[in-house]
Design a protein around this motif. Sequence first.
Motif, PDB file in Angstrom:
ATOM      1  N   UNK A  29       0.833  -1.207   0.000  1.00 32.01           N
ATOM      2  CA  UNK A  29       0.000   0.000   0.000  1.00 32.01           C
ATOM      3  C   UNK A  29       0.865   1.253   0.000  1.00 32.01           C
ATOM      4  N   UNK A  30       1.987   1.209   0.688  1.00 31.35           N
ATOM      5  CA  UNK A  30       2.883   2.363   0.729  1.00 31.35           C
ATOM      6  C   UNK A  30       3.519   2.647  -0.637  1.00 31.35           C
ATOM      7  N   UNK A  35       0.052   7.609  -0.779  1.00 31.16           N
ATOM      8  CA  UNK A  35      -0.139   6.904   0.493  1.00 31.16           C
ATOM      9  C   UNK A  35       1.135   7.044   1.312  1.00 31.16           C
ATOM     10  N   UNK A  36       0.996   7.592   2.509  1.00 38.72           N
ATOM     11  CA  UNK A  36       2.135   7.801   3.394  1.00 38.72           C
ATOM     12  C   UNK A  36       2.050   6.878   4.608  1.00 38.72           C
ATOM     13  N   UNK A  37       0.817   6.505   4.977  1.00 37.38           N
ATOM     14  CA  UNK A  37       0.612   5.647   6.143  1.00 37.38           C
ATOM     15  C   UNK A  37      -0.210   4.435   5.747  1.00 37.38           C
ATOM     16  N   UNK A  61      -0.585  12.180   3.628  1.00 39.46           N
ATOM     17  CA  UNK A  61       0.191  12.970   4.582  1.00 39.46           C
ATOM     18  C   UNK A  61      -0.695  13.614   5.642  1.00 39.46           C
ATOM     19  N   UNK A  62      -1.937  13.933   5.268  1.00 41.91           N
ATOM     20  CA  UNK A  62      -2.882  14.543   6.200  1.00 41.91           C
ATOM     21  C   UNK A  62      -3.730  13.520   6.937  1.00 41.91           C
ATOM     22  N   UNK A  68     -11.000   7.281  -4.561  1.00 41.33           N
ATOM     23  CA  UNK A  68     -10.075   7.067  -5.680  1.00 41.33           C
ATOM     24  C   UNK A  68      -8.740   6.503  -5.197  1.00 41.33           C
ATOM     25  N   UNK A  69      -8.266   7.016  -4.081  1.00 38.32           N
ATOM     26  CA  UNK A  69      -7.002   6.511  -3.516  1.00 38.32           C
ATOM     27  C   UNK A  69      -7.164   5.065  -3.068  1.00 38.32           C
TER      28      UNK A  69
END
Length: 186
Positions: A29-30, A35-37, A61-62, A68-69
């Motif tokens: 996933x990263x 995707x940061x987390x 990041x937020x 969509x992500x």
Amino acid sequence: REKDSIYLSRRATFGSGLDRNVDVLAAGALGVTGIVFATAIESLNRRGDPIGTVYLYVGDLNGRANDATIARVRAKLRDFRLKGQHIEIVGSVPSLQSIVLSFGILDGFVQDDVQQAVKAAVIAAVNKLAPGQTLSRAIIAAAITSVNGAVLLTSPAFGCTVPAADVVASSAATSFRTSDALVSFA
């Protein structure tokens, strides 16, 4: 027909594969842009054995992820999923936290410079927390003490008056976040 002993042996191998694959799913996933987390948690039966369902919490990041992500993550994970494994992908939900800092500054250091450096360190430390992680006051204290010239006082504990205690995520999807506007000084 398969003998019971062979089936049980094969079933044990399936379960152990799931154990190892949870970290692989999060790493996969990263690899998706934005995707940061990513935190993967497997579902277990009463004996503690994996049952084939993994909940994957993802965020940018937020600390957010839109449909969509999530769809991009789902497409990417086709290469990482084990046969028979069900993956439930959930976008994390940011929980904005106010933080009030109270610490000492050593002689010879410029107060404004130290305060701004501490504020930046605290924001970075909090915003690095993965979905579901606890916002502990120890993390805030470590961020404060990482700045030259900043020292913890005996009161308040951990260098902050807010939060007054560790903040536990309400769900595995909760991502704690803060910002320059939310961090102040007592």
